[in-house]
Scaffold this motif. Structure first.
Motif, short mmCIF file in Angstrom:
data_model
loop_
_atom_site.label_atom_id
_atom_site.label_comp_id
_atom_site.label_asym_id
_atom_site.label_seq_id
_atom_site.Cartn_x
_atom_site.Cartn_y
_atom_site.Cartn_z
N GLY A 1 -2.75 9.60 7.54
CA GLY A 1 -1.76 10.62 7.29
C GLY A 1 -0.41 10.36 7.91
O GLY A 1 0.45 11.26 7.89
N MET A 2 -0.16 9.19 8.46
CA MET A 2 1.12 8.92 9.15
C MET A 2 2.00 7.93 8.42
O MET A 2 3.23 7.98 8.53
CB MET A 2 0.85 8.41 10.58
N LEU A 3 1.41 7.03 7.67
CA LEU A 3 2.17 5.94 7.05
C LEU A 3 1.90 5.90 5.55
O LEU A 3 0.79 6.22 5.10
CB LEU A 3 1.80 4.59 7.68
N LYS A 4 2.93 5.47 4.83
CA LYS A 4 2.75 5.22 3.41
C LYS A 4 2.10 3.86 3.21
O LYS A 4 1.90 3.09 4.15
CB LYS A 4 4.09 5.30 2.71
N GLU A 5 1.80 3.55 1.97
CA GLU A 5 1.07 2.32 1.67
C GLU A 5 1.86 1.08 2.08
O GLU A 5 1.29 0.13 2.62
CB GLU A 5 0.73 2.27 0.18
N THR A 6 3.15 1.10 1.85
CA THR A 6 3.95 -0.08 2.22
C THR A 6 3.99 -0.27 3.73
O THR A 6 3.92 -1.40 4.23
CB THR A 6 5.39 0.08 1.69
N ALA A 7 4.08 0.84 4.48
CA ALA A 7 4.07 0.75 5.93
C ALA A 7 2.72 0.30 6.45
O ALA A 7 2.63 -0.42 7.46
CB ALA A 7 4.46 2.09 6.54
N LEU A 8 1.64 0.69 5.77
CA LEU A 8 0.30 0.25 6.18
C LEU A 8 0.14 -1.25 5.99
O LEU A 8 -0.49 -1.93 6.81
CB LEU A 8 -0.76 1.00 5.37
N VAL A 9 0.73 -1.79 4.92
CA VAL A 9 0.66 -3.24 4.70
C VAL A 9 1.37 -3.97 5.84
O VAL A 9 0.86 -4.99 6.36
CB VAL A 9 1.28 -3.60 3.33
N TRP A 10 2.55 -3.46 6.23
CA TRP A 10 3.27 -4.09 7.34
C TRP A 10 2.48 -4.00 8.64
O TRP A 10 2.42 -4.96 9.43
CB TRP A 10 4.62 -3.39 7.53
N LEU A 11 1.84 -2.84 8.88
CA LEU A 11 1.08 -2.66 10.12
C LEU A 11 -0.14 -3.58 10.17
O LEU A 11 -0.44 -4.14 11.23
CB LEU A 11 0.65 -1.19 10.25
N ARG A 12 -0.80 -3.76 9.06
CA ARG A 12 -1.96 -4.66 9.04
C ARG A 12 -1.54 -6.11 9.32
O ARG A 12 -2.28 -6.87 9.96
CB ARG A 12 -2.69 -4.55 7.69
#
Length: 466
Positions: free
Chosen positions: A417-428
């Motif tokens: 619930g904190m990041l959008k999909e693009t931000a999740l890709v960067w975080l991974r």
């Protein structure tokens, strides 16, 4: 003239055949032989004990009365006890003596004679008049250990049926070794049932979603002297039980190691009862209402061996949260403190990290007041952390989540619930080798997770037969 030279009259010749027939009838008529047992009153008991029989009823006793008493298993016939431990040789010898005495009796007396089970004392199996004594060659001669082993393959419902066979089976069917673990999930326990189950020595008990009616015991115990049970693993998750019933149950618990009260109503008294279990290692109070700062005092001071604590979504006030993070036992390595919302601040996270530096799993989800400063505190103090959950902590900057990679032991991070999909890709990509958003639900201190519904905390609770 006859063969002996004697003169025979014609009348004698006519009556002779009839006389011979009457004599034949008298010879063919059955003769009734009655035996009467008579003993010296001083040596009667000794002689009977040596033979292994009991005194027969008097001839004045009506036949129907004797048969009815024998069939009903009444103890009105005079029985003389024999040694409690009967070997196979002794039983066979007494059985042979019984058959000899029975064979010498008249058929009428033999019919009136009680069965063999009335004369063989099975005191060693707690059956003065055992229903299974007629089958001498099987169950009676088996040891308690053999029968207990056979009973281990029966379900709990079958054990209750076996307990109604005789006194010996009743004692063996309710042996505590057969009732170590029990699954009563989704069951309705009427008054006195749970107390009866606890008296059988249950150690692992699953009562998830069960409806428990009070009182727990048919004979209520004194509040100053509660009935102590042997529970070690107790799951009351989502169970329906009154506050007084829960107090009565936990008042007798002193050996608990794992306890789950998820969604149950608690009080300060219940917290004190929980704290008396000095060996408690796992405690699940998720969604429990009624937890106050005064209730946390005995928990934090008494549970020095606590390893896992789930106290999420309990609506604790700010004062209770401050006391918890500052007084939590040093032994805690797994903590779920989610759902505190505005009550949990960055200063509280710092106090928690300094107090419990050996933390391995930490869930601070839904703490809306936490910022990126809390992430820095976690990275700086928790060197053994393996799992971290910061879901829906909206004030934490996404860029600060990359600091988690500096924890040498981190394996998973949940930020639902904190990041959008693009931000999740960067975080991974930034957290290479670390699982991101893999566990939507916390398993800290919960007895059952996933599809494993036949065990609690990894311990089987169901029977072999089922």
């Amino acid at each position: 003239m006859d063969e002996g030279g004697r003169k025979v009259n014609e009348e004698d010749l006519v009556r002779a055949p009839h006389r011979k027939r009457r004599t034949a009838d008298e010879i063919q008529k059955p003769r009734v032989i009655r035996m009467v047992w008579d003993f010296d009153t001083e040596t009667t008991d000794t002689m009977m004990d040596n033979v292994g029989v009991a005194m027969l009823p008097s001839e004045e006793t009506p036949k129907d009365e004797i048969v009815d008493e024998a069939e009903a298993g009444l103890k009105q016939l005079p029985l003389h006890s024999v040694p409690s431990s009967l070997s196979v040789t002794t039983v066979n010898a007494r059985k042979s003596s019984f058959q000899k005495v029975r064979g010498n009796l008249h058929p009428v007396e033999r019919h009136n004679m009680p069965p063999l089970s009335m004369f063989i004392n099975t005191e060693s199996s707690s059956c003065p008049i055992s229903k299974c004594a007629d089958d001498i060659g099987s169950w009676v001669l088996l040891s308690d250990e053999v029968i207990l082993y056979l009973f281990t393959w029966l379900s709990k419902s079958d054990l209750n049926k076996c307990a109604r066979v005789c006194k010996r089976w009743n004692r063996l069917a309710y042996d505590e070794s057969l009732w170590r673990r029990l699954d009563l999930a989704d069951k309705t326990l009427h008054r006195g049932i749970l107390g009866r189950v606890l008296d059988r020595g249950v150690a692992v008990l699953r009562l998830c979603k069960a409806m428990i009616k009070t009182p727990l015991y048919t004979i209520s115990s004194s509040p100053n002297q509660p009935r102590i049970n042997r529970l070690q693993f107790l799951d009351l998750s989502m169970a329906t039980i009154t506050l007084s019933g829960l107090q009565e149950l936990l008042a007798g618990c002193q050996y608990l190691r794992n306890l789950s009260l998820e969604t149950c109503q608690v009080s300060d008294v219940i917290c004190r009862y929980i704290a008396q279990n000095r060996n408690l290692e796992v405690l699940n109070l998720c969604m429990c209402l009624g937890i106050t700062e005064s209730g946390l005092v005995p928990l934090c001071n008494g549970l020095k061996q606590l390893d896992s604590l789930n106290i999420a979504w309990t609506n604790m006030g700010a004062g209770a949260v401050v006391y918890l993070v500052s007084s939590l036992p040093l032994s805690v390595t797994k903590l779920n403190l989610s759902g505190c919302r505005e009550a949990l601040q960055d200063e509280d996270v710092l106090q928690l990290c300094e107090n419990c530096s050996n933390m391995k799993e930490l869930d601070l989800s839904d703490a809306t007041e936490l910022t990126s400063v809390s992430v820095e505190h976690i990275v700086r103090h928790l060197f053994h952390l393996e799992y971290l959950a910061l879901s829906r902590c909206y004030k934490i900057l996404p860029s600060s989540l990359g600091l988690v990679r500096h924890v040498p032991t981190i394996l998973a991070l949940d930020v639902f619930g904190m990041l959008k999909e693009t931000a999740l890709v960067w975080l991974r990509e930034a957290l290479h080798g670390i699982e991101v958003n893999k566990f939507p639900f916390s398993s800290i201190a919960r007895p059952t997770t996933g599809v494993r519904r036949t065990s609690i905390w990894g311990l089987r609770v169901r029977d072999n037969a089922t």
